[in-house]
Design an enzyme around this catalytic site. Structure first.
Site, PDB file in Angstrom:
ATOM      1  CB  ALA A  31     117.337  78.321  64.598  1.00  0.00           C
ATOM      2  N   PRO A 214     103.840  72.781  72.205  1.00  0.00           N
ATOM      3  CG  PRO A 214     103.388  70.569  72.773  1.00  0.00           C
ATOM      4  CD  PRO A 214     102.926  71.977  73.035  1.00  0.00           C
ATOM      5  CG  HIS A 215     103.843  70.397  67.262  1.00  0.00           C
ATOM      6  ND1 HIS A 215     104.813  69.423  67.162  1.00  0.00           N
ATOM      7  CD2 HIS A 215     102.753  69.803  67.823  1.00  0.00           C
ATOM      8  CE1 HIS A 215     104.324  68.288  67.636  1.00  0.00           C
ATOM      9  NE2 HIS A 215     103.087  68.489  68.048  1.00  0.00           N
ATOM     10  NE  ARG A 216     110.391  76.893  66.461  1.00  0.00           N
ATOM     11  CZ  ARG A 216     111.111  77.645  67.285  1.00  0.00           C
ATOM     12  NH1 ARG A 216     110.525  78.653  67.902  1.00  0.00           N
ATOM     13  NH2 ARG A 216     112.377  77.397  67.494  1.00  0.00           N
ATOM     14  CG  LEU A 217     101.255  74.889  66.515  1.00  0.00           C
ATOM     15  CD1 LEU A 217     100.264  73.764  66.212  1.00  0.00           C
ATOM     16  CD2 LEU A 217     101.190  75.957  65.426  1.00  0.00           C
TER      17      LEU A 217
END
Length: 237
Positions: A31, A214-217
Site C-alpha cells: 500500500a 516521488p513521495h506521493r506528491l
C-alpha cells in the site's frame, strides 16, 4: 431482430451476512509503494483542449509497448444511482469525445438508457499516468457502428450475435450452440451488425490528468468544460 431479456435474473438462495461487529480489517501489502517516475506536469505546458493531451498520452502509451493501452474501467449507474463498473476497450478518440462499443441489452447498456452519464479511468503503470473522465453519453450513428463492426474479426462478429450479454446462461454449451447456429447462418465473411449492438460516445465534462511523482506528491490537473471552453486547475495529490 433477436428478442431477449435485458437484465440478468437475480440469483436465488444466497444469504447476505453483514460483517460481525468489531471484525478486523486486513491491511493489504504494497500500500505504500512510491513512484519511480519524476516527470513534471506544468500548467504552462498544457494544451487548452484535454482531448489533445489525451491523444499525446495515448501515443506515449502505444510507443512504450504497453499491452492493451485502450483498457479502461467504465462506470455507469442505474436510475436509482447504484453504480456498476467493468473494464472495456476504448475504440475511438474523437474531437467530440471517447467511443466504446457494446451490446445495448447489457447491464451497462440498460443503465445508460436509464441514466446517460458515465465515467472512466485509464491507468498506465509503466508511465505512472492516469486519466479520469466524466461525461454525458449518447449512441453513435448507425453508420459509425456499422463501420467499426466491419473491422472486427469474423468470430468476434459472430460472438456479438451469440452473446445475450449480462443474461444468465444455463451452461457454456448453450452459448457455444448459439455460436454454431450463427456460424451456419452466416457462413461467409459478410456478418451484419446486430441491431442490439453499437457504439457510445462519452462527451466529456471533466478530464483529470494524473502524473505520478516521488513521495506521493503527484501532479494532478483537472479540466472542466464551461460552455465551449475549458478551465484548468491544479489539484492537490
Amino acid at each position: 431482430m433477436l428478442d431477449f431479456p435485458t437484465r440478468a435474473p437475480v440469483a436465488q438462495g444466497i444469504e447476505h451476512r453483514p460483517p460481525e461487529p468489531g471484525a478486523q480489517v486486513r491491511i493489504l501489502p504494497g500500500a505504500h509503494v512510491g513512484s519511480d517516475h519524476d516527470q513534471a506536469l506544468e500548467l504552462a505546458s498544457l494544451p487548452s483542449d484535454p482531448v489533445v493531451l489525451f491523444r499525446r498520452w495515448y501515443e506515449d502509451a502505444e510507443r512504450s509497448g504497453i499491452q492493451l493501452p485502450t483498457a479502461m474501467a467504465l462506470a455507469t449507474a442505474a436510475a436509482d444511482g447504484r453504480p456498476s463498473i467493468r473494464h472495456v476497450l476504448l475504440r475511438g478518440i474523437a474531437d467530440r469525445g471517447f467511443v466504446f462499443y457494446t451490446n445495448h441489452g447489457s447491464r451497462k447498456g440498460t443503465e445508460l438508457a436509464e441514466n446517460p452519464r458515465a465515467a472512466f479511468s485509464i491507468y498506465w503503470r509503466e508511465l505512472d499516468r492516469q486519466i479520469s473522465v466524466t461525461g454525458d453519453v449518447s449512441q453513435v450513428s448507425e453508420e459509425e457502428s456499422d463501420a467499426y463492426f466491419a473491422t472486427r474479426p469474423r468470430e468476434a462478429r459472430l460472438g456479438a450475435w451469440s452473446s445475450r450479454q449480462s443474461t444468465e446462461l444455463r451452461s457454456r454449451d448453450e452459448l457455444m450452440e448459439r455460436f454454431a447456429a450463427f456460424d451456419a447462418e452466416y457462413p461467409g465473411d459478410e456478418v451484419p451488425r446486430p441491431s442490439f449492438w453499437g457504439g457510445y460516445l462519452i462527451d466529456p465534462i471533466t478530464v483529470e490528468f494524473w502524473q505520478g511523482r516521488p513521495h506521493r506528491l503527484h501532479d494532478r490537473f483537472l479540466y472542466r468544460r464551461a460552455g465551449d471552453r475549458w478551465t484548468i486547475r491544479r489539484l492537490s495529490p
